[in-house]
Design an enzyme around this catalytic site. Structure first.
Site, PDB file in Angstrom:
ATOM      1  N   ARG A  64      -6.921 -29.040  30.316  1.00 17.80           N
ATOM      2  CA  ARG A  64      -6.636 -28.680  31.702  1.00 17.80           C
ATOM      3  C   ARG A  64      -7.928 -28.614  32.525  1.00 17.80           C
ATOM      4  O   ARG A  64      -7.957 -29.018  33.682  1.00 17.80           O
ATOM      5  CB  ARG A  64      -5.911 -27.333  31.736  1.00 17.80           C
ATOM      6  CG  ARG A  64      -5.492 -26.861  33.118  1.00 17.80           C
ATOM      7  CD  ARG A  64      -4.749 -25.545  33.036  1.00 17.80           C
ATOM      8  NE  ARG A  64      -4.399 -25.035  34.349  1.00 17.80           N
ATOM      9  CZ  ARG A  64      -4.570 -23.788  34.740  1.00 17.80           C
ATOM     10  NH1 ARG A  64      -5.093 -22.905  33.900  1.00 17.80           N
ATOM     11  NH2 ARG A  64      -4.233 -23.403  35.946  1.00 17.80           N
ATOM     12  N   HIS A  68      -8.620 -30.588  36.003  1.00 18.71           N
ATOM     13  CA  HIS A  68      -8.980 -29.918  37.243  1.00 18.71           C
ATOM     14  C   HIS A  68     -10.336 -30.377  37.752  1.00 18.71           C
ATOM     15  O   HIS A  68     -10.568 -30.436  38.964  1.00 18.71           O
ATOM     16  CB  HIS A  68      -8.967 -28.401  37.042  1.00 18.71           C
ATOM     17  CG  HIS A  68      -7.601 -27.815  37.059  1.00 18.71           C
ATOM     18  ND1 HIS A  68      -7.335 -26.537  37.498  1.00 18.71           N
ATOM     19  CD2 HIS A  68      -6.388 -28.318  36.685  1.00 18.71           C
ATOM     20  CE1 HIS A  68      -6.046 -26.285  37.401  1.00 18.71           C
ATOM     21  NE2 HIS A  68      -5.453 -27.357  36.887  1.00 18.71           N
ATOM     22  N   GLY A  74     -14.283 -35.720  41.825  1.00 21.61           N
ATOM     23  CA  GLY A  74     -14.335 -36.620  40.687  1.00 21.61           C
ATOM     24  C   GLY A  74     -14.767 -35.897  39.420  1.00 21.61           C
ATOM     25  O   GLY A  74     -15.054 -34.703  39.427  1.00 21.61           O
ATOM     26  N   ASP A  76     -17.163 -34.745  37.521  1.00 23.64           N
ATOM     27  CA  ASP A  76     -18.610 -34.536  37.638  1.00 23.64           C
ATOM     28  C   ASP A  76     -19.071 -33.160  37.168  1.00 23.64           C
ATOM     29  O   ASP A  76     -20.200 -32.747  37.447  1.00 23.64           O
ATOM     30  CB  ASP A  76     -19.061 -34.757  39.081  1.00 23.64           C
ATOM     31  CG  ASP A  76     -18.515 -33.701  40.044  1.00 23.64           C
ATOM     32  OD1 ASP A  76     -17.612 -32.936  39.649  1.00 23.64           O
ATOM     33  OD2 ASP A  76     -19.008 -33.646  41.184  1.00 23.64           O
TER      34      ASP A  76
END
Length: 332
Positions: A64, A68, A74, A76
């Protein structure tokens, strides 16, 4: 004949994922750290294999977290930040309502520390999250997938962006498809990635409105199986505003990564409105049905392709971003 048609439609949908993924292949590459930190992926895998069996529920949490992260700025690693130069009041992504129930940040920190000891300043936190998510699922008996690496860490993390970017559990089908489209994912990806709920949990606060006050007049969501709703109210979410209790999203099979979640959807037993929404669109419902009727290997293969595709969402590469020394802090 009908089974052959359904099977062909399934693999056409999977081929669509592959072709869509191929367009971004150049951004990342398999074995990116082969020369700069050759032991990186094996160290991460070994750490996961050593620790996740002792806390198997953490696999869903780490999966998860990756999800998220990718839906905001993006993939990152911005979900990991405690503070940045642009958010001096600590209003980072992890403080947004959708992320308040996230866990596993300390696990990521421990993995990062192991890799940093081997190769200081080489492996990004974003890649650590992506690799840990995959390896955690594998350890619990779920599918594996390719994780091309080379992501760089972002320096921006904003709670408002997280609130607006992460699909909400009360979203309908239209809102879900719009949310997924923003990160380059289609309806097929939506159905497949929702399958991660097979090992997930949901807090009562995320769906209690369906049980107690669906339209604001103390009613129950008619799209939810009434027997299932009654059991939830009797044994789990006993009060309307329960912010503590959680419920297995795939009761009876929460420890097994399988297609049972989709069977529950067809029985109107999806926990979130966003789960139930998958059966309100004819194409999505047909795909759900194909997953239920097909072998688990079909789901595993297609899920992996969608995960690989999601993992490329708006990634930072090359000279973009940085390689953070500590995942919760940007480098000075």
């Amino acid at each position: 004949m009908e089974k052959n048609i359904a099977g062909n439609l399934f693999w056409i949908a999977v081929l669509t994922i592959v072709l869509a993924s191929a367009t971004t292949q150049a951004q990342l590459q398999l074995g990116f750290y082969h020369r700069s930190c050759p032991k990186a992926e094996s160290l991460i895998r070994e750490f996961v294999q050593d620790h996740i069996p002792n806390a198997p529920s953490l696999a869903a949490a780490l999966l998860r977290m990756h999800f998220h992260d990718c839906f905001v700025q993006g993939c990152d690693g911005s979900i990991l930040l405690n503070v940045t130069t642009t958010t001096p009041t600590n209003a980072t992504e992890k403080t947004a309502p959708p992320n308040l129930t996230l866990r596993g940040f300390d696990f990521i920190d421990r993995v990062k520390a192991v890799v940093e000891e081997e190769c200081p300043g080489v492996v990004s936190c974003a890649d650590v999250v992506a690799l840990v998510a995959r390896d955690s699922v594998v350890v619990t008996g779920g599918p594996s997938w390719n994780v091309p690496t080379g992501r760089r860490d972002g320096t921006i993390s904003n709670a408002t962006q997280a609130l607006n970017g992460i699909p909400a559990p009360f979203f309908n089908f239209v809102n879900l498809t719009k949310s997924f489209a923003k990160v380059g994912l289609n309806v097929t990806d939506l159905v497949l990635l929702s399958g991660a709920h097979t090992i997930g949990i949901g807090h009562c606060s995320s769906f209690s409105k369906r049980l107690y006050n669906f339209t604001g007049v103390g009613d129950e969501d008619p799209s939810l199986d009434s027997e299932y709703a009654a059991n939830l109210k009797k044994f789990k979410c006993k009060i309307p505003n329960d912010n503590v209790t959680f419920v297995e999203m795939d009761p009876g099979s929460v420890r097994t990564f399988d297609t049972h979640y989709y069977k529950l959807l067809l029985k109107r037993r999806g926990l979130f409105q966003s789960d139930a929404a998958l059966t309100t669109d004819s194409n999505a419902r047909d795909f759900v049905t194909n997953l239920v009727n097909g072998p688990p290997s079909n789901f595993f293969a297609a899920f992996g392709l969608s995960m690989e595709k999601m993992g490329r969402a708006h990634v930072k590469t090359g000279t973009q971003g940085q390689i953070r020394k500590h995942c919760a802090l940007i480098n000075n």
